[in-house]
Design a protein around this motif. Structure first.
Motif, PDB file in Angstrom:
ATOM      1  N   SER A 182      55.233  -4.132  10.160  1.00 47.05           N
ATOM      2  CA  SER A 182      54.262  -3.799   9.121  1.00 47.05           C
ATOM      3  C   SER A 182      52.947  -3.354   9.754  1.00 47.05           C
ATOM      4  O   SER A 182      52.341  -2.373   9.327  1.00 47.05           O
ATOM      5  CB  SER A 182      54.047  -5.000   8.206  1.00 47.05           C
ATOM      6  OG  SER A 182      53.113  -4.670   7.222  1.00 47.05           O
ATOM      7  N   ALA A 183      52.536  -4.083  10.783  1.00 50.89           N
ATOM      8  CA  ALA A 183      51.309  -3.691  11.482  1.00 50.89           C
ATOM      9  C   ALA A 183      51.456  -2.280  12.052  1.00 50.89           C
ATOM     10  O   ALA A 183      50.540  -1.459  11.942  1.00 50.89           O
ATOM     11  CB  ALA A 183      50.991  -4.682  12.595  1.00 50.89           C
ATOM     12  N   ARG A 203      53.342   0.076  10.896  1.00 48.16           N
ATOM     13  CA  ARG A 203      53.241   1.029   9.784  1.00 48.16           C
ATOM     14  C   ARG A 203      51.794   1.273   9.396  1.00 48.16           C
ATOM     15  O   ARG A 203      51.372   2.411   9.180  1.00 48.16           O
ATOM     16  CB  ARG A 203      54.027   0.525   8.571  1.00 48.16           C
ATOM     17  CG  ARG A 203      55.473   0.953   8.544  1.00 48.16           C
ATOM     18  CD  ARG A 203      56.044   0.893   7.138  1.00 48.16           C
ATOM     19  NE  ARG A 203      55.776  -0.368   6.484  1.00 48.16           N
ATOM     20  CZ  ARG A 203      56.482  -1.469   6.643  1.00 48.16           C
ATOM     21  NH1 ARG A 203      57.540  -1.438   7.435  1.00 48.16           N
ATOM     22  NH2 ARG A 203      56.165  -2.572   6.039  1.00 48.16           N
ATOM     23  N   VAL A 204      51.022   0.213   9.318  1.00 50.68           N
ATOM     24  CA  VAL A 204      49.619   0.383   8.956  1.00 50.68           C
ATOM     25  C   VAL A 204      48.895   1.221  10.003  1.00 50.68           C
ATOM     26  O   VAL A 204      48.066   2.080   9.671  1.00 50.68           O
ATOM     27  CB  VAL A 204      48.934  -0.993   8.790  1.00 50.68           C
ATOM     28  CG1 VAL A 204      47.432  -0.832   8.689  1.00 50.68           C
ATOM     29  CG2 VAL A 204      49.468  -1.688   7.556  1.00 50.68           C
ATOM     30  N   ARG A 220      43.450  -3.970  16.109  1.00 53.25           N
ATOM     31  CA  ARG A 220      43.241  -5.418  16.162  1.00 53.25           C
ATOM     32  C   ARG A 220      44.316  -6.170  15.402  1.00 53.25           C
ATOM     33  O   ARG A 220      44.546  -7.353  15.638  1.00 53.25           O
ATOM     34  CB  ARG A 220      41.898  -5.752  15.534  1.00 53.25           C
ATOM     35  CG  ARG A 220      40.737  -5.248  16.363  1.00 53.25           C
ATOM     36  CD  ARG A 220      39.622  -6.247  16.288  1.00 53.25           C
ATOM     37  NE  ARG A 220      38.375  -5.630  15.899  1.00 53.25           N
ATOM     38  CZ  ARG A 220      37.352  -6.304  15.400  1.00 53.25           C
ATOM     39  NH1 ARG A 220      37.465  -7.598  15.179  1.00 53.25           N
ATOM     40  NH2 ARG A 220      36.231  -5.694  15.098  1.00 53.25           N
ATOM     41  N   LEU A 221      44.927  -5.468  14.466  1.00 54.70           N
ATOM     42  CA  LEU A 221      46.004  -6.107  13.703  1.00 54.70           C
ATOM     43  C   LEU A 221      47.139  -6.562  14.614  1.00 54.70           C
ATOM     44  O   LEU A 221      47.871  -7.498  14.291  1.00 54.70           O
ATOM     45  CB  LEU A 221      46.560  -5.129  12.663  1.00 54.70           C
ATOM     46  CG  LEU A 221      45.808  -5.044  11.352  1.00 54.70           C
ATOM     47  CD1 LEU A 221      46.404  -3.969  10.469  1.00 54.70           C
ATOM     48  CD2 LEU A 221      45.863  -6.385  10.641  1.00 54.70           C
ATOM     49  N   LEU A 277      46.556  -9.886  15.758  1.00 51.65           N
ATOM     50  CA  LEU A 277      46.677 -10.776  14.611  1.00 51.65           C
ATOM     51  C   LEU A 277      48.133 -11.147  14.346  1.00 51.65           C
ATOM     52  O   LEU A 277      48.443 -12.287  14.015  1.00 51.65           O
ATOM     53  CB  LEU A 277      46.102 -10.067  13.387  1.00 51.65           C
ATOM     54  CG  LEU A 277      45.433 -10.964  12.363  1.00 51.65           C
ATOM     55  CD1 LEU A 277      44.310 -11.724  13.051  1.00 51.65           C
ATOM     56  CD2 LEU A 277      44.888 -10.140  11.224  1.00 51.65           C
ATOM     57  N   THR A 278      49.017 -10.177  14.483  1.00 54.21           N
ATOM     58  CA  THR A 278      50.413 -10.480  14.200  1.00 54.21           C
ATOM     59  C   THR A 278      51.127 -11.069  15.414  1.00 54.21           C
ATOM     60  O   THR A 278      52.168 -11.688  15.284  1.00 54.21           O
ATOM     61  CB  THR A 278      51.168  -9.213  13.751  1.00 54.21           C
ATOM     62  OG1 THR A 278      50.998  -8.208  14.749  1.00 54.21           O
ATOM     63  CG2 THR A 278      50.645  -8.726  12.432  1.00 54.21           C
ATOM     64  N   THR A 329      39.834  -0.355  15.459  1.00 53.96           N
ATOM     65  CA  THR A 329      39.785  -1.399  14.431  1.00 53.96           C
ATOM     66  C   THR A 329      41.181  -1.787  13.972  1.00 53.96           C
ATOM     67  O   THR A 329      41.531  -2.964  13.919  1.00 53.96           O
ATOM     68  CB  THR A 329      38.973  -0.907  13.217  1.00 53.96           C
ATOM     69  OG1 THR A 329      37.636  -0.633  13.630  1.00 53.96           O
ATOM     70  CG2 THR A 329      38.955  -1.959  12.127  1.00 53.96           C
ATOM     71  N   VAL A 330      41.968  -0.789  13.664  1.00 53.76           N
ATOM     72  CA  VAL A 330      43.300  -1.102  13.119  1.00 53.76           C
ATOM     73  C   VAL A 330      44.193  -1.738  14.189  1.00 53.76           C
ATOM     74  O   VAL A 330      45.063  -2.550  13.882  1.00 53.76           O
ATOM     75  CB  VAL A 330      43.962   0.145  12.507  1.00 53.76           C
ATOM     76  CG1 VAL A 330      44.497   1.068  13.565  1.00 53.76           C
ATOM     77  CG2 VAL A 330      45.062  -0.272  11.551  1.00 53.76           C
ATOM     78  N   GLU A 358      50.220   3.536  11.782  1.00 59.86           N
ATOM     79  CA  GLU A 358      50.620   4.919  11.537  1.00 59.86           C
ATOM     80  C   GLU A 358      49.865   5.516  10.353  1.00 59.86           C
ATOM     81  O   GLU A 358      49.402   6.655  10.411  1.00 59.86           O
ATOM     82  CB  GLU A 358      52.117   4.994  11.254  1.00 59.86           C
ATOM     83  CG  GLU A 358      52.973   4.937  12.482  1.00 59.86           C
ATOM     84  CD  GLU A 358      54.441   5.110  12.119  1.00 59.86           C
ATOM     85  OE1 GLU A 358      55.220   4.230  12.498  1.00 59.86           O
ATOM     86  OE2 GLU A 358      54.772   6.100  11.443  1.00 59.86           O
ATOM     87  N   HIS A 359      49.777   4.760   9.294  1.00 63.67           N
ATOM     88  CA  HIS A 359      49.011   5.234   8.136  1.00 63.67           C
ATOM     89  C   HIS A 359      47.607   5.640   8.584  1.00 63.67           C
ATOM     90  O   HIS A 359      47.129   6.731   8.275  1.00 63.67           O
ATOM     91  CB  HIS A 359      48.885   4.121   7.086  1.00 63.67           C
ATOM     92  CG  HIS A 359      50.160   3.798   6.385  1.00 63.67           C
ATOM     93  ND1 HIS A 359      51.080   4.756   6.017  1.00 63.67           N
ATOM     94  CD2 HIS A 359      50.676   2.613   5.947  1.00 63.67           C
ATOM     95  CE1 HIS A 359      52.101   4.176   5.400  1.00 63.67           C
ATOM     96  NE2 HIS A 359      51.887   2.880   5.358  1.00 63.67           N
ATOM     97  N   THR A 360      46.977   4.748   9.296  1.00 65.82           N
ATOM     98  CA  THR A 360      45.605   5.003   9.726  1.00 65.82           C
ATOM     99  C   THR A 360      45.532   6.236  10.612  1.00 65.82           C
ATOM    100  O   THR A 360      44.655   7.092  10.454  1.00 65.82           O
ATOM    101  CB  THR A 360      45.059   3.795  10.484  1.00 65.82           C
ATOM    102  OG1 THR A 360      45.122   2.652   9.633  1.00 65.82           O
ATOM    103  CG2 THR A 360      43.622   4.018  10.912  1.00 65.82           C
ATOM    104  N   HIS A 398      47.565   8.881  10.742  1.00 65.70           N
ATOM    105  CA  HIS A 398      47.699  10.128   9.992  1.00 65.70           C
ATOM    106  C   HIS A 398      46.449  10.439   9.189  1.00 65.70           C
ATOM    107  O   HIS A 398      45.925  11.547   9.215  1.00 65.70           O
ATOM    108  CB  HIS A 398      48.892  10.045   9.040  1.00 65.70           C
ATOM    109  CG  HIS A 398      50.195  10.264   9.709  1.00 65.70           C
ATOM    110  ND1 HIS A 398      51.340   9.589   9.366  1.00 65.70           N
ATOM    111  CD2 HIS A 398      50.535  11.090  10.721  1.00 65.70           C
ATOM    112  CE1 HIS A 398      52.325   9.985  10.140  1.00 65.70           C
ATOM    113  NE2 HIS A 398      51.865  10.890  10.970  1.00 65.70           N
ATOM    114  N   GLU A 413      56.791  -8.617  10.610  1.00 65.35           N
ATOM    115  CA  GLU A 413      55.336  -8.608  10.539  1.00 65.35           C
ATOM    116  C   GLU A 413      54.756  -7.542  11.470  1.00 65.35           C
ATOM    117  O   GLU A 413      53.852  -6.800  11.097  1.00 65.35           O
ATOM    118  CB  GLU A 413      54.819  -9.991  10.947  1.00 65.35           C
ATOM    119  CG  GLU A 413      53.711 -10.503  10.057  1.00 65.35           C
ATOM    120  CD  GLU A 413      53.171 -11.816  10.593  1.00 65.35           C
ATOM    121  OE1 GLU A 413      53.676 -12.299  11.633  1.00 65.35           O
ATOM    122  OE2 GLU A 413      52.253 -12.353   9.969  1.00 65.35           O
TER     123      GLU A 413
END
Lengths: 213, 213
Positions: A167-168, A170-171, A202-203, A206-207, A199-200, A173-175, A177, A164
């Motif tokens: 995954s956070a 990775r997200v 904060r995930l 969450l995890t 913002t991102v 990193e996506h954000t 880039h 989990e």
DNA sequence: CGCTAATCTAGAACAAGTTTCAGACTTGCT
DNA sequence: AGCAAGTCTGAAACTTGTTCTAGATTAGCG
């Protein structure tokens, strides 16, 4: 994550079939090429990195340049690997000092961001190459991705992340880039990038949270 | 968010400083060009869209093609606008039916994802163009971005999002684009993309919650 | 209709990434 | 040292995006 040798394929024998152990002069050539690439990129971004000019600045023949880096994209992605290494080293010396993981990650990324701001043209060249890369560059892009992941995990202070959490990451990193790209192409302000990063991040809470419930 | 014609140069005078009101034959040419572009892209992706071939397939001279779309990137971004329009229309006909906003957004994006899966080469061409675009294409890229935002807000069922929610939407878009790229370049599986999308969609609950408390 | 400005066409020309090749130079080996 | 294999060089050639030009066509207008 061993520092030093760089595509640390020390145990994973998958990516490169065999980095054929360069001689000293070859290593020197390789460094001259990367240096020339970064220099030209710093001046004028992606388009200023012209293969003929890189070759001339590095003092090698065009054919040789292509032997070392089979395309302009490969060259720029390798340049990014190089720069990320520096960044990782720097960050290790002064780790971020936030209270929780999310803060530390956000701070780390914004620090990286400010580093890129100082050389916007270089950033442009590297990021454009990275996202434009097709399958033939996958191994190299993957190395960059692993490096980035390592930096973020470092900031989080995690040794054994859960799926989990990965995954956070990775997200994030996506954000990272994508936000970088929108900033580089002038479609987002730095303030906006900062907000998106925060913002991102904060995930992360969450995890991390549900785990202890 | 006005619904209806989207590229609507007809009445909405917002984006383009002056779309000079094309004649019928010009409109037809424009459509032939976009069609040829999508067709070639569907076959072989970004590199298969060669300007000379597009011109020939569309039955126009090369110079004319460049008059309509000042670069290959412009052409492919316009192609993406076109495809997104279709998608938006389709989605409006069958809105996602999840319980909460996060579910609906995730479902919508995965549906879009499956649509792209059916034409992976086309997706490749469009997304590569989008992320490679430099400042000169900003207005067009922005249009694509607004379209995407509209689709996501639709799925959320929001009319007047808070700045916080807009930031979450931006992060979702970042993730969407970047995840798409990693999938297209073979560095992530569809399962992984799905997980990432679902992960980032959790941000929606996070920004919706505090608001109504 | 006839004029004028804009648009379109065919094709050459240019720019930069990439490939190719013959010959010179290095390296590794015995 | 001397040879074989691999590497590097310099230069030309090829590809594809982009620009330019001269002449044909079209659109708008009196």
């Amino acid at each position: 994550m061993d520092r030093g040798s760089w595509n640390g394929d020390s145990m994973t024998a998958d990516a490169r079939p065999a980095a054929p152990a360069l001689t000293e002069r070859q290593e020197a050539r390789r460094r001259r090429i990367l240096h020339a690439s970064a220099q030209l990129a710093s001046r004028g971004g992606f388009e200023a990195v012209q293969m003929r000019e890189v070759a001339e600045a590095a003092g090698v023949a065009l054919g040789t340049l292509y032997r070392y880096f089979p395309s302009k994209i490969h060259l720029l992605v390798a340049t990014m690997q190089d720069q990320l290494q520096h960044l990782h080293t720097t960050l290790r010396k002064r780790p971020p000092a936030g209270d929780d993981a999310a803060q530390r990650v956000a701070e780390t990324l914004m620090r990286a961001f400010r580093a890129l701001q100082r050389e916007p043209h270089l950033a442009d060249a590297m990021v454009r190459a990275l996202t434009f890369a097709d399958r033939s560059v996958s191994p190299e892009v993957d190395t960059v991705s692993r490096l980035t992941t390592a930096i973020i995990l470092d900031a989080m202070g995690l040794e054994h992340p859960t799926p989990e959490q990965l995954s956070a990451v990775r997200v994030i990193e996506h954000t990272w880039h994508s936000a970088l790209i929108t900033w580089l192409s002038g479609r987002a302000s730095i303030a906006q990038v900062k907000i998106d990063i925060e913002t991102v991040c904060r995930l992360i809470d969450l995890t991390a949270g549900p785990d202890r419930g």
